[in-house]
Design a protein around this motif. Sequence first.
Motif, PDB file in Angstrom:
ATOM      1  N   GLN A 113       0.836  -1.199   0.000  1.00  0.00           N
ATOM      2  CA  GLN A 113       0.000   0.000   0.000  1.00  0.00           C
ATOM      3  C   GLN A 113       0.873   1.253   0.000  1.00  0.00           C
ATOM      4  O   GLN A 113       0.620   2.212  -0.737  1.00  0.00           O
ATOM      5  N   TYR A 114       1.909   1.258   0.797  1.00  0.00           N
ATOM      6  CA  TYR A 114       2.812   2.401   0.915  1.00  0.00           C
ATOM      7  C   TYR A 114       3.543   2.667  -0.405  1.00  0.00           C
ATOM      8  O   TYR A 114       3.751   3.821  -0.797  1.00  0.00           O
ATOM      9  N   LEU A 115       3.912   1.590  -1.100  1.00  0.00           N
ATOM     10  CA  LEU A 115       4.618   1.718  -2.373  1.00  0.00           C
ATOM     11  C   LEU A 115       3.685   2.036  -3.544  1.00  0.00           C
ATOM     12  O   LEU A 115       4.125   2.086  -4.695  1.00  0.00           O
ATOM     13  N   LYS A 116       2.396   2.198  -3.244  1.00  0.00           N
ATOM     14  CA  LYS A 116       1.382   2.556  -4.242  1.00  0.00           C
ATOM     15  C   LYS A 116       1.114   1.439  -5.251  1.00  0.00           C
ATOM     16  O   LYS A 116       0.545   1.693  -6.325  1.00  0.00           O
ATOM     17  N   ILE A 117       1.523   0.229  -4.925  1.00  0.00           N
ATOM     18  CA  ILE A 117       1.258  -0.907  -5.819  1.00  0.00           C
ATOM     19  C   ILE A 117      -0.204  -1.336  -5.713  1.00  0.00           C
ATOM     20  O   ILE A 117      -0.891  -1.497  -6.731  1.00  0.00           O
ATOM     21  N   LEU A 118      -0.692  -1.508  -4.484  1.00  0.00           N
ATOM     22  CA  LEU A 118      -2.083  -1.910  -4.305  1.00  0.00           C
ATOM     23  C   LEU A 118      -3.068  -0.836  -4.776  1.00  0.00           C
ATOM     24  O   LEU A 118      -4.038  -1.165  -5.461  1.00  0.00           O
ATOM     25  N   PRO A 119      -2.863   0.445  -4.456  1.00  0.00           N
ATOM     26  CA  PRO A 119      -3.787   1.461  -4.981  1.00  0.00           C
ATOM     27  C   PRO A 119      -3.876   1.458  -6.508  1.00  0.00           C
ATOM     28  O   PRO A 119      -4.947   1.662  -7.069  1.00  0.00           O
ATOM     29  N   PHE A 120      -2.753   1.210  -7.171  1.00  0.00           N
ATOM     30  CA  PHE A 120      -2.738   1.149  -8.643  1.00  0.00           C
ATOM     31  C   PHE A 120      -3.597  -0.019  -9.135  1.00  0.00           C
ATOM     32  O   PHE A 120      -4.427   0.130 -10.042  1.00  0.00           O
ATOM     33  N   ILE A 121      -3.396  -1.198  -8.516  1.00  0.00           N
ATOM     34  CA  ILE A 121      -4.167  -2.384  -8.906  1.00  0.00           C
ATOM     35  C   ILE A 121      -5.653  -2.169  -8.648  1.00  0.00           C
ATOM     36  O   ILE A 121      -6.502  -2.458  -9.500  1.00  0.00           O
ATOM     37  N   ILE A 122      -5.959  -1.657  -7.456  1.00  0.00           N
ATOM     38  CA  ILE A 122      -7.360  -1.451  -7.078  1.00  0.00           C
ATOM     39  C   ILE A 122      -8.050  -0.475  -8.027  1.00  0.00           C
ATOM     40  O   ILE A 122      -9.161  -0.724  -8.503  1.00  0.00           O
ATOM     41  N   LYS A 123      -7.380   0.622  -8.326  1.00  0.00           N
ATOM     42  CA  LYS A 123      -7.997   1.660  -9.159  1.00  0.00           C
ATOM     43  C   LYS A 123      -8.305   1.162 -10.561  1.00  0.00           C
ATOM     44  O   LYS A 123      -9.438   1.304 -11.045  1.00  0.00           O
ATOM     45  N   TYR A 124      -7.331   0.548 -11.214  1.00  0.00           N
ATOM     46  CA  TYR A 124      -7.525   0.194 -12.617  1.00  0.00           C
ATOM     47  C   TYR A 124      -8.286  -1.117 -12.805  1.00  0.00           C
ATOM     48  O   TYR A 124      -9.001  -1.284 -13.800  1.00  0.00           O
ATOM     49  N   LEU A 125      -8.173  -2.038 -11.847  1.00  0.00           N
ATOM     50  CA  LEU A 125      -9.014  -3.232 -11.909  1.00  0.00           C
ATOM     51  C   LEU A 125     -10.467  -2.843 -11.657  1.00  0.00           C
ATOM     52  O   LEU A 125     -11.375  -3.340 -12.332  1.00  0.00           O
ATOM     53  N   MET A 231     -11.090   8.417  -6.741  1.00  0.00           N
ATOM     54  CA  MET A 231     -10.617   7.113  -6.289  1.00  0.00           C
ATOM     55  C   MET A 231      -9.142   7.199  -5.963  1.00  0.00           C
ATOM     56  O   MET A 231      -8.281   6.829  -6.756  1.00  0.00           O
ATOM     57  N   ALA A 232      -8.858   7.713  -4.812  1.00  0.00           N
ATOM     58  CA  ALA A 232      -7.461   7.869  -4.391  1.00  0.00           C
ATOM     59  C   ALA A 232      -7.354   7.591  -2.909  1.00  0.00           C
ATOM     60  O   ALA A 232      -8.333   7.668  -2.182  1.00  0.00           O
ATOM     61  N   ASP A 233      -6.187   7.269  -2.476  1.00  0.00           N
ATOM     62  CA  ASP A 233      -5.940   7.035  -1.067  1.00  0.00           C
ATOM     63  C   ASP A 233      -5.873   8.381  -0.361  1.00  0.00           C
ATOM     64  O   ASP A 233      -4.960   9.163  -0.579  1.00  0.00           O
ATOM     65  N   GLU A 234      -6.885   8.639   0.489  1.00  0.00           N
ATOM     66  CA  GLU A 234      -6.980   9.941   1.136  1.00  0.00           C
ATOM     67  C   GLU A 234      -6.409   9.927   2.558  1.00  0.00           C
ATOM     68  O   GLU A 234      -6.638  10.854   3.327  1.00  0.00           O
ATOM     69  N   THR A 235      -5.735   8.873   2.931  1.00  0.00           N
ATOM     70  CA  THR A 235      -5.169   8.809   4.271  1.00  0.00           C
ATOM     71  C   THR A 235      -3.981   9.761   4.374  1.00  0.00           C
ATOM     72  O   THR A 235      -3.333  10.096   3.385  1.00  0.00           O
ATOM     73  N   GLU A 236      -3.717  10.203   5.602  1.00  0.00           N
ATOM     74  CA  GLU A 236      -2.610  11.124   5.814  1.00  0.00           C
ATOM     75  C   GLU A 236      -1.282  10.451   5.496  1.00  0.00           C
ATOM     76  O   GLU A 236      -1.088   9.271   5.744  1.00  0.00           O
ATOM     77  N   LYS A 237      -0.338  11.256   4.968  1.00  0.00           N
ATOM     78  CA  LYS A 237       0.976  10.732   4.608  1.00  0.00           C
ATOM     79  C   LYS A 237       1.737  10.332   5.864  1.00  0.00           C
ATOM     80  O   LYS A 237       1.856  11.101   6.808  1.00  0.00           O
ATOM     81  N   GLN A 238       2.236   9.095   5.872  1.00  0.00           N
ATOM     82  CA  GLN A 238       2.995   8.595   7.005  1.00  0.00           C
ATOM     83  C   GLN A 238       4.398   8.232   6.553  1.00  0.00           C
ATOM     84  O   GLN A 238       4.637   7.980   5.374  1.00  0.00           O
ATOM     85  N   SER A 239       5.305   8.177   7.498  1.00  0.00           N
ATOM     86  CA  SER A 239       6.621   7.641   7.183  1.00  0.00           C
ATOM     87  C   SER A 239       6.491   6.129   7.040  1.00  0.00           C
ATOM     88  O   SER A 239       5.504   5.527   7.462  1.00  0.00           O
ATOM     89  N   PHE A 240       7.511   5.521   6.443  1.00  0.00           N
ATOM     90  CA  PHE A 240       7.469   4.075   6.212  1.00  0.00           C
ATOM     91  C   PHE A 240       7.283   3.309   7.515  1.00  0.00           C
ATOM     92  O   PHE A 240       6.460   2.398   7.610  1.00  0.00           O
ATOM     93  N   PHE A 241       8.032   3.688   8.550  1.00  0.00           N
ATOM     94  CA  PHE A 241       7.978   2.926   9.791  1.00  0.00           C
ATOM     95  C   PHE A 241       6.716   3.224  10.596  1.00  0.00           C
ATOM     96  O   PHE A 241       6.242   2.367  11.346  1.00  0.00           O
ATOM     97  N   MET A 243       3.807   3.665   9.082  1.00  0.00           N
ATOM     98  CA  MET A 243       2.871   2.795   8.374  1.00  0.00           C
ATOM     99  C   MET A 243       3.063   1.344   8.787  1.00  0.00           C
ATOM    100  O   MET A 243       2.097   0.636   9.096  1.00  0.00           O
ATOM    101  N   LEU A 244       4.329   0.882   8.815  1.00  0.00           N
ATOM    102  CA  LEU A 244       4.607  -0.519   9.106  1.00  0.00           C
ATOM    103  C   LEU A 244       4.129  -0.884  10.509  1.00  0.00           C
ATOM    104  O   LEU A 244       3.497  -1.926  10.707  1.00  0.00           O
ATOM    105  N   GLY A 245       4.408  -0.017  11.471  1.00  0.00           N
ATOM    106  CA  GLY A 245       3.957  -0.281  12.831  1.00  0.00           C
ATOM    107  C   GLY A 245       2.446  -0.338  12.930  1.00  0.00           C
ATOM    108  O   GLY A 245       1.890  -1.191  13.634  1.00  0.00           O
ATOM    109  N   GLU A 246       1.775   0.537  12.187  1.00  0.00           N
ATOM    110  CA  GLU A 246       0.315   0.570  12.210  1.00  0.00           C
ATOM    111  C   GLU A 246      -0.274  -0.713  11.642  1.00  0.00           C
ATOM    112  O   GLU A 246      -1.198  -1.304  12.227  1.00  0.00           O
ATOM    113  N   TYR A 247       0.247  -1.164  10.506  1.00  0.00           N
ATOM    114  CA  TYR A 247      -0.290  -2.378   9.881  1.00  0.00           C
ATOM    115  C   TYR A 247       0.028  -3.625  10.704  1.00  0.00           C
ATOM    116  O   TYR A 247      -0.773  -4.554  10.776  1.00  0.00           O
ATOM    117  N   ILE A 248       1.203  -3.670  11.323  1.00  0.00           N
ATOM    118  CA  ILE A 248       1.543  -4.817  12.170  1.00  0.00           C
ATOM    119  C   ILE A 248       0.588  -4.895  13.360  1.00  0.00           C
ATOM    120  O   ILE A 248       0.061  -5.965  13.679  1.00  0.00           O
TER     121      ILE A 248
END
Length: 406
Positions: A113-125, A231-241, A243-248
């Motif tokens: 999600q952070y690398l924008k791979i999933l948003p790209f897939i979700i949007k165009y699929l 159709m965009a990710d409207e969540t606030e911009k987070q640092s990588f770590f 984001m990672l801590g939140e998802y874990i």
Amino acid sequence: MNYIIGIIGIIIFLLLAWLVSSDKKNVRWPYIGLMLVIQFLLAFLLLKTPWGITFVGWLAKGFQYLLGYAAEGVNFVFPNMVNLNDKGEPLNNFFTQVLLPITFISALIGILQYLKILPFIIKYLGLAISKINGMGKLESYNAVASAILGQSEVFISLKKQLPYIPKHRLYTLTASAMSTVSLSIVGAYFSMIKPEYVVTAIVLNLFGGFIIASIINPYRVTAEEENEVIMADETEKQSFFEMLGEYILDGFKVAIIVGAMLVGYIALIAMLNGIVDGITPGKMNFQDILGFIFAPLAFLTGISWDDAVRAGSIMATKLVSNEFVAMLDVQNIVKHKTGELSERAIGIVSVFLVSFANFSSIGIIAGAIKSLNDRQGDVVARFGLKLLYGATLVSFISATIAGFFL
């Protein structure tokens, strides 16, 4: 004979949806027919062709590797609780093998999600699917996102649009969320039932959700409404770590919540079984009663009548508790080779189980939306039972279609 019953079953399930339709005259049957054809085609590709079988095998193997990596983390925190076989695969322990790996899979989803791979897939699929289902881009985006992010998390990506979504569109969005499953727990499902049933159910439910929503809640999206969709990710911009801590932590919360629900539901069902057994010693239990109630519906999916009562019991167990409780029943039948269900019946039931369609999901979805917008959360709560009704029909249709190729 099973095929004839299956066709009759699909017609009856569609009719049951039509009976509660908000606009019976304006159901767009051509789109529904097209999506049914696509469902049959996808089920055939996944269950009968060498390409589909290879694809599912590749997914299963990939998740098996991931579960092996997850076992490393689990074993560090909970030493001596994870035992590996000769192939380095974790042996059966529900807490360590099924629940805790959700934490690791959730972290991977966060990274994608952070690398924008999933948003790209979700949007165009989602954009591609909107050309097929006759619905809006928002509905299609949400359906794909629900199958990846989960039934509550998906609405975070729509939090800015949420206050302006009308009731009829909100029903379709929440119906998609209840009809699918989260990618973070797919690995857990793979360890309990055959991967081909999991993948088939996920794909069929995606279109099945549109089919049932198009019947129960038909409408047309205007060009003006489409232009308002972002159709965009409207969540606030987070640092990588961050984001990672939140998802874990989110993944760990899911694992603990599922575990707590299993303890409560399995204990409750055991108590109800004991009460019924006390009233009718040795004759039947609570799940037997559920089985008799759901047996006709199980029969309509193409399951033989000899298997219908036991299959109906498992289907009903999923509805009143959750899919994990019901999957444990299937897992025990397969593991101990009890012969309670035929291989074909196990396949049909397994496809039925892969969704969030149960009573607890009403509260989960309504609560998730209420946390983002109080008024819209109340709207969802009011049509909660209708939501569950539609999502259950989606599971029945997916299971019936899968039965044609089992």
